[in-house]
Design a protein around this motif. Structure first.
Motif, PDB file in Angstrom:
ATOM      1  N   SER A   1     -28.690  42.841 -14.725  1.00 44.09           N
ATOM      2  CA  SER A   1     -28.822  41.463 -14.250  1.00 44.09           C
ATOM      3  C   SER A   1     -30.219  40.891 -14.447  1.00 44.09           C
ATOM      4  O   SER A   1     -30.426  39.698 -14.230  1.00 44.09           O
ATOM      5  CB  SER A   1     -28.450  41.391 -12.765  1.00 44.09           C
ATOM      6  N   ASP A   2     -31.186  41.731 -14.841  1.00 47.05           N
ATOM      7  CA  ASP A   2     -32.558  41.269 -15.046  1.00 47.05           C
ATOM      8  C   ASP A   2     -32.710  40.728 -16.465  1.00 47.05           C
ATOM      9  O   ASP A   2     -32.836  41.486 -17.427  1.00 47.05           O
ATOM     10  CB  ASP A   2     -33.549  42.408 -14.809  1.00 47.05           C
ATOM     11  N   ARG A   3     -32.713  39.427 -16.596  1.00 46.01           N
ATOM     12  CA  ARG A   3     -32.807  38.790 -17.908  1.00 46.01           C
ATOM     13  C   ARG A   3     -34.213  38.816 -18.479  1.00 46.01           C
ATOM     14  O   ARG A   3     -34.429  38.426 -19.632  1.00 46.01           O
ATOM     15  CB  ARG A   3     -32.323  37.334 -17.813  1.00 46.01           C
ATOM     16  N   ASN A   4     -35.181  39.258 -17.688  1.00 44.26           N
ATOM     17  CA  ASN A   4     -36.552  39.354 -18.193  1.00 44.26           C
ATOM     18  C   ASN A   4     -36.751  40.580 -19.087  1.00 44.26           C
ATOM     19  O   ASN A   4     -37.737  40.653 -19.820  1.00 44.26           O
ATOM     20  CB  ASN A   4     -37.540  39.416 -17.025  1.00 44.26           C
ATOM     21  N   LEU A   5     -35.841  41.533 -19.006  1.00 46.41           N
ATOM     22  CA  LEU A   5     -35.941  42.741 -19.831  1.00 46.41           C
ATOM     23  C   LEU A   5     -35.131  42.541 -21.106  1.00 46.41           C
ATOM     24  O   LEU A   5     -33.934  42.272 -21.064  1.00 46.41           O
ATOM     25  CB  LEU A   5     -35.422  43.955 -19.061  1.00 46.41           C
ATOM     26  N   ARG A   6     -35.777  42.723 -22.236  1.00 48.31           N
ATOM     27  CA  ARG A   6     -35.128  42.510 -23.518  1.00 48.31           C
ATOM     28  C   ARG A   6     -34.317  43.742 -23.928  1.00 48.31           C
ATOM     29  O   ARG A   6     -34.714  44.880 -23.662  1.00 48.31           O
ATOM     30  CB  ARG A   6     -36.166  42.199 -24.592  1.00 48.31           C
ATOM     31  N   THR A   7     -33.197  43.483 -24.594  1.00 47.81           N
ATOM     32  CA  THR A   7     -32.341  44.562 -25.068  1.00 47.81           C
ATOM     33  C   THR A   7     -32.396  44.732 -26.582  1.00 47.81           C
ATOM     34  O   THR A   7     -31.702  45.597 -27.132  1.00 47.81           O
ATOM     35  CB  THR A   7     -30.876  44.292 -24.663  1.00 47.81           C
ATOM     36  N   THR A   8     -33.201  43.924 -27.247  1.00 50.02           N
ATOM     37  CA  THR A   8     -33.299  44.024 -28.708  1.00 50.02           C
ATOM     38  C   THR A   8     -33.998  45.323 -29.083  1.00 50.02           C
ATOM     39  O   THR A   8     -35.126  45.582 -28.675  1.00 50.02           O
ATOM     40  CB  THR A   8     -34.077  42.832 -29.276  1.00 50.02           C
ATOM     41  N   GLY A   9     -33.309  46.145 -29.836  1.00 52.27           N
ATOM     42  CA  GLY A   9     -33.819  47.442 -30.258  1.00 52.27           C
ATOM     43  C   GLY A   9     -32.688  48.218 -30.901  1.00 52.27           C
ATOM     44  O   GLY A   9     -31.616  47.677 -31.165  1.00 52.27           O
ATOM     45  N   GLY A  10     -32.907  49.468 -31.156  1.00 51.04           N
ATOM     46  CA  GLY A  10     -31.876  50.227 -31.844  1.00 51.04           C
ATOM     47  C   GLY A  10     -31.684  51.635 -31.349  1.00 51.04           C
ATOM     48  O   GLY A  10     -31.054  52.444 -32.026  1.00 51.04           O
ATOM     49  N   SER A  11     -32.186  51.979 -30.161  1.00 51.34           N
ATOM     50  CA  SER A  11     -32.059  53.356 -29.695  1.00 51.34           C
ATOM     51  C   SER A  11     -30.720  53.614 -29.001  1.00 51.34           C
ATOM     52  O   SER A  11     -30.310  54.757 -28.861  1.00 51.34           O
ATOM     53  CB  SER A  11     -33.199  53.712 -28.740  1.00 51.34           C
ATOM     54  N   TYR A  12     -30.053  52.566 -28.513  1.00 51.38           N
ATOM     55  CA  TYR A  12     -28.726  52.650 -27.890  1.00 51.38           C
ATOM     56  C   TYR A  12     -28.717  53.395 -26.563  1.00 51.38           C
ATOM     57  O   TYR A  12     -27.642  53.658 -26.017  1.00 51.38           O
ATOM     58  CB  TYR A  12     -27.714  53.312 -28.838  1.00 51.38           C
ATOM     59  N   LEU A  13     -29.863  53.738 -26.013  1.00 48.54           N
ATOM     60  CA  LEU A  13     -29.892  54.426 -24.726  1.00 48.54           C
ATOM     61  C   LEU A  13     -29.316  53.545 -23.622  1.00 48.54           C
ATOM     62  O   LEU A  13     -28.496  54.002 -22.812  1.00 48.54           O
ATOM     63  CB  LEU A  13     -31.330  54.839 -24.378  1.00 48.54           C
ATOM     64  N   PHE A  14     -29.714  52.291 -23.593  1.00 50.09           N
ATOM     65  CA  PHE A  14     -29.232  51.372 -22.571  1.00 50.09           C
ATOM     66  C   PHE A  14     -27.716  51.193 -22.669  1.00 50.09           C
ATOM     67  O   PHE A  14     -27.005  51.253 -21.664  1.00 50.09           O
ATOM     68  CB  PHE A  14     -29.949  50.030 -22.700  1.00 50.09           C
ATOM     69  N   TYR A  15     -27.210  50.997 -23.878  1.00 48.79           N
ATOM     70  CA  TYR A  15     -25.781  50.761 -24.058  1.00 48.79           C
ATOM     71  C   TYR A  15     -24.960  51.976 -23.617  1.00 48.79           C
ATOM     72  O   TYR A  15     -23.927  51.834 -22.954  1.00 48.79           O
ATOM     73  CB  TYR A  15     -25.481  50.440 -25.520  1.00 48.79           C
ATOM     74  N   TYR A  16     -25.412  53.149 -23.989  1.00 50.48           N
ATOM     75  CA  TYR A  16     -24.685  54.365 -23.627  1.00 50.48           C
ATOM     76  C   TYR A  16     -24.695  54.585 -22.120  1.00 50.48           C
ATOM     77  O   TYR A  16     -23.685  54.966 -21.519  1.00 50.48           O
ATOM     78  CB  TYR A  16     -25.294  55.561 -24.355  1.00 50.48           C
TER      79      TYR A  16
END
Length: 392
Positions: A28-43
């Protein structure tokens, strides 16, 4: 007899406890960017939605059976979780994770629904018989540390990936890690016990420049995710996590007193000399090996008999099982105690090893007992000096 039992973890277990509430707050924190390629967050997002136990889910008029480690969602929901603009971008992320053997997924309902399963879920998260960690939007799950290193090594890390990497590598109140008695400190397990790290090391770890490392850490500090302590020269910096204690242990991160630092909790247990029915014990006497312990008698301090130590181990097994150690729920697990001190010393220390019958894969703990006489049975006070994490 009143015992003060101190349990100290001796081994770094390769799993970390992650609370779903923490993942939801990051999403829910829109200040943190998700652009990247490690996929840790998605997993990790997918793991946070996976079932702990089988349940039924009704979507679009059809009832589905969802097993442990699985979940069913709409493709639009998946795009919302991953913060992607288009649904095909979310599906591309799922395809990549499937190729890396982290998940498997299937499209349902003409592509409107998606069912995914976390590979090796049962290896890291046993289907438990109690409800506490099984709540859909609450509780916790265990995440393998090895998966963190694999995922962040793939490509450039996003801000989401970095904050998760810092969180998973937090160490709190471990005497082997300097500065952890003050608060939860980030330590990347380099076996030095020194949490100091340089921007150069972090740059290589996350696949970004040193300038970007500096900008991201300063941003995290402004948003009160971390507290950064820098040192001049070539020493490096120390990173402390904010809100870690309140999330993991429900205690305040501010004005931590001595009792909170030592993570003390009390477990009352009444131990009598009468032999309980073996059917009532999850751990049988045959599983406990205390042959090296002798029933000696001291004039100054009462000793712990083999009968009482067995009862204490059975109670300790219940505590460790509640902390997510699956071996304590297995009827084949062996518990081996070895004395580390003489009974006449008053404060008695034991080495406890538990694991499979071949004792090849074990947990190791150090137990300290301080007996004091009391008219009513025993009160076992358990002091956990470090966070107990699961080990396979």
């Amino acid at each position: 007899m009143e015992y003060i039992l101190e349990v100290k973890q001796l081994v770094d277990f390769p799993r970390c406890r992650i609370y779903r509430e923490f993942i939801r707050s990051l999403m829910s924190d829109r200040n943190l960017r998700t652009t990247g390629g490690s996929y840790l967050f998605y997993y990790m997002v997918l793991c946070s939605y996976a079932n702990f136990r089988s349940s039924y889910l009704k979507l679009e008029g059809i009832t589905y059976l969802v097993s442990p480690g699985e979940w069913i969602c709409r493709t639009a929901e998946l795009s919302k979780w991953f913060r992607t603009r288009y649904q095909h971008q979310s599906l591309a992320i799922m395809e990549h994770l499937q190729k890396q053997n982290y998940i498997t997924y299937t499209k349902l309902g003409h592509g409107n629904l998606l069912k995914f399963e976390i590979c090796d879920w049962k290896k890291h998260n046993t289907a438990l018989n109690y409800n506490y960690p099984c709540l859909k939007d609450g509780g916790f799950f265990f995440f393998p540390i090895a998966a963190v290193h694999e995922l962040i090594s793939m490509r450039r890390c996003s801000e989401m990936d970095i904050i998760l990497d810092l969180w998973i590598h937090a160490i709190y109140n471990d005497e082997q890690v300097q500065g952890s008695d003050i608060g939860p400190v980030v330590y990347f397990r380099n076996y030095t016990g020194n949490p100091l790290t340089s921007y150069s090391d972090l740059s290589l770890r996350w696949g970004i420049s040193k300038a970007t490392v500096s900008r991201i850490l300063n941003k995290f500090q402004e948003k009160e995710y971390i507290s950064l302590i820098s040192f001049t020269g070539r020493h490096g910096s120390v990173i402390y996590l904010c809100s870690y204690l309140s999330t993991m242990f429900n205690i305040s991160d501010i004005m931590i007193n001595k009792e909170e630092v030592s993570m003390t909790f009390q477990v009352p247990v009444h131990i009598t000399d009468s032999a309980p029915s073996e059917e009532d014990d999850a751990v049988k006497d045959s599983q406990i090996d205390c042959s090296e312990i002798t029933d000696c008698v001291s004039d100054n301090f009462p000793c712990v008999s083999k009968t009482h130590i067995r009862k204490i181990i059975k109670k300790l097994a219940q505590i460790l099982a509640a902390q997510g150690v699956p071996c304590c729920e297995c009827p084949l697990t062996q518990y081996k105690l070895s004395p580390l001190s003489d009974c006449r010393e008053g404060i008695i220390r034991y080495s406890l090893r538990l694991g499979c019958p071949d004792m090849q894969t074990v947990y190791r703990f150090e137990l300290t007992l301080s007996p004091e006489p009391t008219p009513d049975g025993y009160l076992m006070k358990t002091k956990k000096t470090t966070e107990i994490k699961e080990r396979g």
